[in-house]
Design an enzyme around this catalytic site. Structure first.
Site, PDB file in Angstrom:
ATOM      1  CB  SER A 151      -0.839  -0.135   1.360  1.00  0.00           C
ATOM      2  OG  SER A 151      -2.166  -0.918   1.050  1.00  0.00           O
TER       3      SER A 151
ATOM      4  CE  LYS B 132      -4.251   0.899  -2.188  1.00  0.00           C
ATOM      5  NZ  LYS B 132      -3.697  -0.457  -2.031  1.00  0.00           N
TER       6      LYS B 132
ATOM      7  CB  SER C 150      -5.611   0.074   1.900  1.00  0.00           C
ATOM      8  OG  SER C 150      -4.453  -0.474   1.231  1.00  0.00           O
TER       9      SER C 150
END
Length: 118
Positions: free
Chosen positions: A5, A8, A60
């Site tokens: 993640s 991101k 997420s």
């Protein structure tokens, strides 16, 4: 190392730089088909860029990451979903180069495992 993640964060940076504050970001049917962690938002819902960023970062949500990437790619006249994602990935790779992150390989806006995503 697999960035998971953390990817991101780069998706958020590119979306913040490339999309206007008032940009509408639709969650396309193609974006909802991404694997693993997704939001419960139905396809074709329209959100502001900031709201989609929150959905992606707080929960997420991989579908939100793909929607943001798709919106960036569409700015460059991508017609197909995969073309929009490819454009986004190219933009992210260029940004990594500018930042001097030469040992980084970016393959996916969501950070899902890929052998060449590190």
């Amino acid at each position: 190392m697999k960035p998971a993640s953390l990817t991101k964060m780069m998706t958020a940076l590119i979306a913040e730089e490339e999309l206007s504050p008032r940009a509408g970001v639709p969650l396309s049917a193609a974006a909802t088909r991404v694997e693993e962690k997704t939001s419960r938002i139905p396809a074709d819902e329209l959100f502001s860029k900031d709201d989609m960023l929150r959905i992606m970062l707080v929960s997420s949500a991989n579908d939100a990451a793909m929607a943001l990437a798709e919106a960036v790619g569409r700015r460059y006249d991508a017609f197909l979903f995969q073309d929009a994602i490819d454009i986004f990935v190219a933009r992210a790779r260029a940004r990594f180069a500018i930042l001097g992150l030469n040992d980084t390989s970016f393959q996916s806006p969501s950070g899902l495992d890929h052998e060449n995503h590190y």
